[in-house]
Motif scaffolding. Sequence first.
Motif: not given
Length: 458
Positions: A61-63, A83-85, A96-97, A103-105
């Motif tokens: 949500x923050x991103x 990224x650890x997930x 989680x994945x 998020x990473x995308x």
Amino acid sequence: MTEAVSLEDLDPNIAETLKSLHIEDGQGGLSEADIQAGIQKRDALNRWQTESLTTLEVIRARILSEDQPTPPPETADVIANVARFDGEDDFLLPELRTISRDILSRISPLPDATRRETATLVLSTHIKPLFLPTQHPMVNQETGRRLPVHEGSRKVYPEFNDDQVWKAEGRGCWNTLRWTVNQLQRDDLESLWPMLIPPLMTLLDDHQTQFRIKGIQVLRELLERVDAKLLERTGIASLFSTRLIELTTEVGSRERFDRLCECLSTGVVGGVWIFAGEKLDAMEASIETLLPLVDALKVGCCRYLKVRFIFELKMRLMDVHQFKALVPQLTEVLAPKPFRPHSIRLIKLSADCLVRIIFVCEPRMHAWKDVILDALLRSWVWTKEDAKPEEPGKDILVLTEHYRWLTSSAGLAEVQANLRRLCKALADACPSLYADDFPTLLKSDSNVLSDLIPVNDQ
């Protein structure tokens, strides 16, 4: 030099949020000892997974609410913790994945202007400190170059495997390392080399197979981007293997063929498969390594299709080594057997590898038709009759004195798709199946086999 920024220097909200994702020692998955003891840590792990889901939702949500690009220091901290997930580890839930990848995308690909700075912060601030206490004995930590033999002797391995902080405090750091490498361009690698190679080599040479597999995944990403001259100049080339052969030999050359054959015969068929036994992770990793070897050797794989006997004269005594080669080994692990460890991933990998072998060795497949079909049918019947979740969409947990696995309805559907591809490939290579075997099989049990057996479209 980019100055490292700690979480405390950032926005207090995001800093505290990221801190809550820290995986405490002992929470990072279920060890074999935990399984045998009745999974004593499951409650603690479940609590951490639930809290992490909530935390990742807050970060997402923050991103999404950010109007301006996130500065490199904050981006680096988000990457290191999220990224650890992004991996296939036993301590991760699929949810989680999924959220992690979402998020990473939203922050990838990293912008050209800040990519190297962000990657430097991730590696220097979050990855390097975890691996410093147990430095790899063959790699210079400052340059990423291979040490001379007398300086980097492997006799120091007992110390190398002690007090591994990266396992206790950095669960999932291998996923962060892989994701970061995936973001890099070829011209980034030389400056980041000293921060990439030490942790990578530590993973590849760890005494536990599961972490070697993580290292192989990082290595694949690196080799897609690295210049062969950099590998040779730093001396690291001699510490790697299949992809390196392709980088350093000419297409179609005898040297390439001989080196690929050596990798297959000594590394897989005459190496891992002799000693793997019932070690699932070792068998899965060996088949994953085998896939590119089959693609590279093509019809040259024919020499490894059947059982071979190697005779060696040692101390005036004749030693006979039986190498169970490609088809016998892959068909043996394709179908689950009672009291034998197995996994959904192993079935998928075996089916994929057999499809490739059938394609490159098609003229020889008539001799193996019955062996492959028998294993294929056994595996298919297992997916249809023995591996059903209690409720649709729920995970299947098989946990006995002898073996365990965890899968889902979606996982079984993927396996069935792989088995259908294998059946189609085998039938196309051996057309007599359409006329002789398939009608008989359908007549015996069409309810179970109708979804597997293909229609002859030739």
